[in-house]
Write an enzyme that holds these catalytic residues in place. Structure first.
Site, short mmCIF file in Angstrom:
data_model
loop_
_atom_site.label_atom_id
_atom_site.label_comp_id
_atom_site.label_asym_id
_atom_site.label_seq_id
_atom_site.Cartn_x
_atom_site.Cartn_y
_atom_site.Cartn_z
N GLU A 1 3.04 6.29 -4.39
CA GLU A 1 2.59 6.48 -2.99
C GLU A 1 3.12 5.37 -2.09
O GLU A 1 2.42 4.93 -1.16
CB GLU A 1 1.07 6.51 -2.91
N GLY A 2 4.33 4.90 -2.34
CA GLY A 2 4.87 3.78 -1.57
C GLY A 2 4.40 2.50 -2.21
O GLY A 2 3.19 2.23 -2.26
#
Ligand SMILES: Cc1cc2nc3c(=O)[nH]c(=O)nc-3n(C[C@H](O)[C@H](O)[C@H](O)COP(=O)(O)OP(=O)(O)OC[C@H]3O[C@@H](n4cnc5c(N)ncnc54)[C@H](O)[C@@H]3O)c2cc1C
Length: 568
Positions: free
Chosen positions: A428-429
């Site tokens: 998610e980053g």
């Protein structure tokens, strides 16, 4: 020690820190009264304690497998997922028009955190689906909504997100999967996606993939990316999953943890898909899912921290070793074990509070469309994601330490928390990317959203001075120093900002944590919240000074070594 859902902590945070009543005062969330949310949390807590938590170990010992192209999930996962779906927990925040409960993200965040504490790898399946539901609610056509949302919300079908390709990880704009217009409202999607969480399973009748791909002639980079809904089975005219689409799971990754979650390499060979959102608007549409998932992943970190804390506490109350000062005769009487347990508890609580404050800002945005809430939600999302997952890792690591040698031995389960939560700072980053987002995009307002938060923290600290002068002064000063650093940061170029981004994000979280603990102490004078607040403010908050010094150290030393000197 079996997992115990921290429902009282949530209720306390909702009532005294987050102000859920403000959310419930809106028309959109009028049903989310204190009584209703407590009943919901109690119900979800029971599910997590009785049904989900017992699956945690099974998933670790018996990872998902790929057999003749079919993903076989870990023992008990099918029943566990069924219980989540039947309870309506997949669609907890979803639109009631399509069968969702329509509850605030604040409540959803609490439920998701409990589920992550109970079994992180299973919880990732509903989390991905929730993100997809939100993306479709915002960006899909009415036909797609009518066909897919009821199935996803009921949990009959699951959803995934497909961004990553071998050459396109953090740099999503480098992706090369292709989409061709079939001329009949559908598209043919081709390409390979890697690391796709819950890319398939053997317990739902369909799996729906949201896939980023490029149309012919699309511009390079993120502007040329569109989003497509690509189901494993193409729904027939009655909405039942029909013929198999031309996509498959090629392999599953062998991972250090999160074994129960199948992480798939997916191959799309002209698979039939439907565009979601406008052509070239794929990143914007996917960002709805990613922002939802970022807060959700922050909550995964908090959940893992809570699970690891409870596990370590159980051991510390049982293990006898050495002569102790206290009365229990177990290691909980040793100062260093206490220091670790207090740190674990104080950090988990701070991270939980931050996630809930972020969720509230999202709810207020949904309910009021107010720009002030919107910018607060945007600002808090990278902090909730990165701090929640950093704390998940640190607390799980400390949980191993509390166990001594037994922490390093798999049977105790302490190591599993650390292995499972490890990925949350990456997916998610990565947390580095979250910090860059905070000091760049989220400061494009000239620091206004941040300044509003500092104002609130300082006003609240001023009011606390009469009761807790030392703690209030520490929180006030920390906020003021952070304000000054923020102003300094905004005056720098991106290279300098990025060199200090990670310590800056952590300092921001530290100050938010100080505020959350101080307000908790005020509302529980003489009680456990005050005691934990004293520990946090005296021992953990001071870290913000050194973090802010790092944040302002400029870029020279970070870039000083040449690649050759690194390797020398
Ligand atoms: C278990 C698991 C599940 C996953 N699930 C999904 C999923 O469901 N769907 C999906 O699409 N993807 C998924 N991912 C992929 C995940 O999102 C990526 O691994 C992540 O975004 C990082 O990309 P990367 O692995 O290519 O690392 P890279 O991008 O190569 O990064 C390597 C390092 O460089 C740093 N870095 C890279 N670019 C920059 C930059 N511009 N500035 C500063 N630092 C930078 C990173 O922070 C990192 O430390 C999953 C990954 C794992 C391991």
């Amino acid at each position: 020690m079996p997992y115990r859902a921290p429902v009282d902590d949530y209720t306390f945070l909702f009532d005294h820190i987050v102000g859920l009543d403000q959310v419930a005062a809106t028309d959109r969330f009028a049903d989310a009264t204190s009584d209703v949310t407590t009943a919901i949390l109690t119900e979800a807590g029971k599910l997590c304690e009785d049904i989900i938590a017992p699956l945690q170990r099974a998933g670790d010992l018996h990872p998902a497998k790929l057999e003749n192209g079919v993903v076989r999930t870990s023992p008990g996962y099918a029943d566990g997922y069924q219980a989540i779906a039947e309870g309506g927990w997949v669609g907890i925040a979803a639109d009631p028009e399509y069968g969702g409960m329509g509850l605030p993200m604040t409540v959803t965040t609490a439920v998701n955190e409990m589920m992550s504490a109970a079994c992180l790898s299973l919880q990732l399946a509903p989390l991905m689906t929730q993100g997809q539901i939100e993306a479709l609610e915002h960006h899909a056509s009415d036909e797609i909504k009518a066909l897919y949302l009821p199935k996803l919300i009921s949990g009959e079908w699951t959803g995934t997100m497909n961004l990553t390709e071998p050459q396109a990880g953090s740099d999503v704009g480098a992706l090369s999967s292709k989409a061709e217009d079939n001329g009949d409202g559908t598209y043919s999607i081709s390409g390979q996606k890697i690391y796709i969480s819950w890319g398939d399973n053997d317990f739902t009748e369909n799996v729906c993939h949201l896939v980023l791909a490029r149309l012919p002639g699309a511009p390079a980079g993120t502007k040329g990316i569109s989003l497509f809904l690509v189901p494993r089975n193409i729904p027939d005219e009655n909405g039942n999953p029909g013929v198999a689409n031309t996509l498959k799971v090629v392999s599953l990754e062998h991972k250090m943890g999160l074994h129960g979650s199948p992480t798939c390499v997916m191959q799309y060979d002209g698979a039939k898909g439907w565009m979601v959102g406008p052509e070239g608007g794929g990143m914007a549409a996917m960002f709805t899912m990613m922002n939802n998932a970022r807060l959700g992943v922050g909550g995964q970190g908090v959940g893992a921290a809570e699970g690891a804390y409870q596990h370590a506490l159980g051991y510390a109350l049982d293990r006898k070793q050495g002569k102790t000062e206290g009365d229990t005769g177990t290691i909980i009487d040793h100062a260093d074990v206490r220091r670790m347990l207090m740190t674990m508890r104080a950090e988990t609580y701070a991270a939980r509070g931050i996630a809930l404050l972020c969720a509230k800002a999202i709810d207020m945005t949904t309910a009021t469309d107010d720009e002030t809430w919107k910018s607060r939600a945007a600002l808090l999302t990278p902090i909730a994601k990165a701090f929640g997952t950093d704390i998940g890792n640190e607390v799980a690591g400390m949980g191993i330490q509390v166990h001594g040698g037994m922490g390093f031995v798999e049977e105790t389960g302490a190591a599993q928390y650390a292995r499972d939560v490890r990925v949350t700072t990456i997916y998610e980053g990565t947390n580095g990317i979250q910090a860059m987002d905070l000091v760049a995009r989220k400061m494009m307002d000239g620091g206004e959203a941040a300044a509003r938060i500092f104002d609130e923290i300082e006003t609240a600290a001023e009011a606390a001075r009469a009761t807790f002068p030392k703690m209030a002064e520490a929180v006030w000063q920390a906020s003021e120093t952070l304000r000054e650093t923020t102003e300094w940061m905004i005056a720098q170029n991106h290279r300098v900002r990025f060199a200090g981004a990670v310590p800056y994000l952590r300092a921001f979280a530290r100050v938010l944590g100080g505020h959350i603990h101080l307000q908790s102490a005020l509302n529980d004078q003489g009680g456990a919240h005050e005691k934990v607040a004293r520990f946090y403010i005296q021992r953990l908050l001071p870290e913000h000074d050194s973090l802010l010094a790092q944040a302002q150290a400029g870029d020279y030393d970070v870039y000083a070594l040449t690649p050759e000197e690194f390797a020398a």
